[in-house]
Design an enzyme around this catalytic site. Sequence first.
Site, mmCIF file in Angstrom:
data_model
loop_
_atom_site.group_PDB
_atom_site.id
_atom_site.type_symbol
_atom_site.label_atom_id
_atom_site.label_comp_id
_atom_site.label_asym_id
_atom_site.label_seq_id
_atom_site.Cartn_x
_atom_site.Cartn_y
_atom_site.Cartn_z
ATOM 1 C CE LYS A 81 -24.358 15.843 -63.362
ATOM 2 N NZ LYS A 81 -24.063 15.480 -61.975
ATOM 3 N N GLY A 183 -19.075 -1.924 -52.192
ATOM 4 C CA GLY A 183 -18.189 -0.878 -52.707
ATOM 5 C C GLY A 183 -17.488 -0.164 -51.571
ATOM 6 C CB VAL A 184 -14.756 -0.644 -49.447
ATOM 7 C CG1 VAL A 184 -15.823 -1.325 -48.613
ATOM 8 C CG2 VAL A 184 -13.905 -1.675 -50.182
ATOM 9 N N GLY A 185 -14.846 2.175 -51.929
ATOM 10 C CA GLY A 185 -14.007 3.225 -52.504
ATOM 11 C C GLY A 185 -14.010 4.430 -51.596
ATOM 12 C CB SER A 186 -13.985 8.009 -52.428
ATOM 13 O OG SER A 186 -14.110 9.221 -51.780
ATOM 14 C CB VAL A 187 -18.755 7.063 -50.786
ATOM 15 C CG1 VAL A 187 -19.978 7.036 -49.892
ATOM 16 C CG2 VAL A 187 -18.668 8.403 -51.520
ATOM 17 N N GLY A 188 -17.726 4.408 -49.683
ATOM 18 C CA GLY A 188 -17.972 3.179 -48.910
ATOM 19 C C GLY A 188 -16.866 2.895 -47.906
#
Length: 356
Positions: A81, A183-188
């Site tokens: 990282k 959370g309903v962004g890109s993943v959700g």
Amino acid sequence: MSAFWTEPDFDDHELVQLVRDEQSGLTALIALHSTHCGPGAGGTRFWHYAEPKAAIRDVLRLSRGMSYKNAMAGLPVGGGKAVILADEQRTKTPEMLAAFGDAVEALGGRYVTAEDVGISEKDMVAVAERTQYVSGLPTTDDDEAGGDPGPFTAMGIYHGIKAAVEHKLGKDSLSGVHVAIQGVGSVGGGVARLLAQDGAKLTLSDIDQRRAQDLAQQLGAKTVAPESIMSVSCDVFSPNALGAILDDDGIARLDCAIVAGGANNQLAREAHGKLLSDRDILYAPDYVINAGGIISVTLEYLCRQHSENCDINEVRRRIAQIPGRLKEIWQESEESGVPSHAVANAMAQKLIGRGA
Ligand code: NAD
């Protein structure tokens, strides 16, 4: 740099390097936790830290996390990282990104970087002008791996939720299974769409309430306010927004049989994994279930290094192996009485040649 090896998060990291470039003003840290399975792979974070120690802790903790995640995904890469220490105004210049790219190149492939918080796709394209050791670059062909990892992450979580429902509830179909999604962004958002296709009953929530409502309308789902999602009575709670939501208070509010979602670092502390298991809630360790994106970007990188096109079916095949890994963890957890997150950590340590 202070004595980073005395930090609690230091875990025999193979390399921790301070990168300073006076001309561009770049200050960055690169950490390689383990290269046992291959080059240390993991994104670069661009963040303003209140003090340098916080940046050291972040790079140590996140690089170890990448070792575990990559190993459990069966990828031939290790864990690394980087963090770029931003000023308060988060000034980011092309010269800084170029100097950072040079530092990655100078490691000769021991570290492979990618996007993370505060770094855009455009930034990574700029870094890639100085080094070949970059994964997750945009692709133009939908039939190739790489590009936006969100849909691949969602695909893995969907498979993982199906496995959890089968394991815990004995159901081989998601029809009528109630999933509450934070959370309903890109993943959700991607998880919600896949679950809806299988007839799951969905309750959605997002601090962007409009986003949640629009998606709910498309999918025939319900919405609740963000502060209520963790207490919805459901079969599966799927966190896909923030980390550290599984703390004393959050776990006490849960009214579900399963926690399975994509957010990173869901457990506020290790002890909260035990608390979930004491409440008889089946937990899908986050870095195992959310590995779909890393599988896609890593395979794209490895193919590019060999000048080959990467077949998207190979990505899908590997993502479809996530449920098998989860089932192995849950089975061992039940047999040993050790909570699933601790079983996963022990398995990961073994894969990178460490631990008992
Ligand atoms: P995103 O920014 O696209 O979506 C996050 C959503 O969560 C946004 O819609 C945001 O409004 C919402 N949100 C934020 N705080 C919230 C709260 N308190 N309650 C409800 N909703 C809230 O991000 P993403 O790419 O979908 O990532 C989501 C999580 O998954 C993050 O924790 C990320 O680290 C993790 N993750 C993402 C990927 C990936 O491929 N994108 C891979 C592994 C892990």
